[in-house]
Scaffold this active site. Sequence first.
Site, PDB file in Angstrom:
ATOM      1  N   CYS A   1       6.584  33.146  -8.899  1.00 36.97           N
ATOM      2  CA  CYS A   1       5.523  33.293  -7.924  1.00 36.97           C
ATOM      3  C   CYS A   1       5.856  33.231  -6.423  1.00 36.97           C
ATOM      4  O   CYS A   1       6.844  34.057  -5.807  1.00 36.97           O
ATOM      5  CB  CYS A   1       4.629  32.150  -8.245  1.00 36.97           C
ATOM      6  SG  CYS A   1       2.828  32.460  -8.107  1.00 36.97           S
ATOM      7  N   HIS A   2       5.278  32.472  -5.671  1.00 37.44           N
ATOM      8  CA  HIS A   2       5.463  32.404  -4.209  1.00 37.44           C
ATOM      9  C   HIS A   2       6.787  31.782  -4.076  1.00 37.44           C
ATOM     10  O   HIS A   2       7.209  31.640  -2.822  1.00 37.44           O
ATOM     11  CB  HIS A   2       4.547  31.523  -3.533  1.00 37.44           C
ATOM     12  CG  HIS A   2       3.048  31.979  -3.390  1.00 37.44           C
ATOM     13  ND1 HIS A   2       2.119  32.064  -4.576  1.00 37.44           N
ATOM     14  CD2 HIS A   2       2.660  33.057  -2.553  1.00 37.44           C
ATOM     15  CE1 HIS A   2       1.096  32.670  -4.255  1.00 37.44           C
ATOM     16  NE2 HIS A   2       1.172  33.284  -3.134  1.00 37.44           N
TER      17      HIS A   2
ATOM     18  N   GLU B   1      -3.103  37.822  -4.389  1.00 41.01           N
ATOM     19  CA  GLU B   1      -3.621  36.877  -3.389  1.00 41.01           C
ATOM     20  C   GLU B   1      -4.994  37.334  -2.837  1.00 41.01           C
ATOM     21  O   GLU B   1      -5.897  36.505  -2.988  1.00 41.01           O
ATOM     22  CB  GLU B   1      -3.033  37.333  -2.040  1.00 41.01           C
ATOM     23  CG  GLU B   1      -1.357  37.039  -2.087  1.00 41.01           C
ATOM     24  CD  GLU B   1      -1.081  35.574  -1.895  1.00 41.01           C
ATOM     25  OE1 GLU B   1      -1.948  34.710  -2.421  1.00 41.01           O
ATOM     26  OE2 GLU B   1       0.136  35.328  -1.816  1.00 41.01           O
TER      27      GLU B   1
END
Length: 230
Positions: free
Chosen positions: A135-136, A166
């Site tokens: 993910c991030h 997002e």
Amino acid sequence: MAKRVLHVVTNVDRYGDSDEPTGLWLSELTHAWEVFEAAGFEQVLVSPTGGAVPLEPRSLAFPNLDATAKAWHADPARMALLQRTAKPSQIDAGDFDAILYTGGHAVMFDFPEDEGLQRLAASIWAHGGVVASVCHGCCGLLDVTLPDGSLLVDGKRLTGFSWTEERLAQVTELVPFDAEAALQARGARYAKAVLPFVPYVVSDGRLVTGQNPASAKATAKRVVEVLAAE
């Protein structure tokens, strides 16, 4: 000898200067931890400043707090691990076979410019280890520079939380940048699933990346496979 994996987690609890809380997306850690534990790996937690790791409130709500994350959250011994993470300066990269950057929007604020984390990833890569993110967590890879001066992500196939996701998460006004665009600007060959929020993993040799929280387990399994093949 057991393989050793270094999990990178955040110390940030807010979106920048706002009052909006964030932190580690718990299941991204717990799903991967469970896979590595089953494989007999040793695991260590590191964060930019060491010490306590805040949890993303949304990751603790249904349905994000699934069985694995719920069991961790209810276990005092497991939760204690998140109160005493190591600093990068306390870690010898030579002791680890893989590094996995976990996510949560918080990491966008403390992973990208942390030189200690960058050195760990570059060193693990240089000695033939696996570098991975979920993910991030991909934001921690943005400026990892190899000994020859090139960026780790340049020319590599990878994934990470998409700008579409997002927008659907309704945080575009809170995040400091577009991770998808930032990776592409550094030469990464970014890819994503056709549908948002479904498991999606991309591996390019020893670089293994997962797109979103649902990809954590599959990402860890791919890391195990890559290490087993070496």
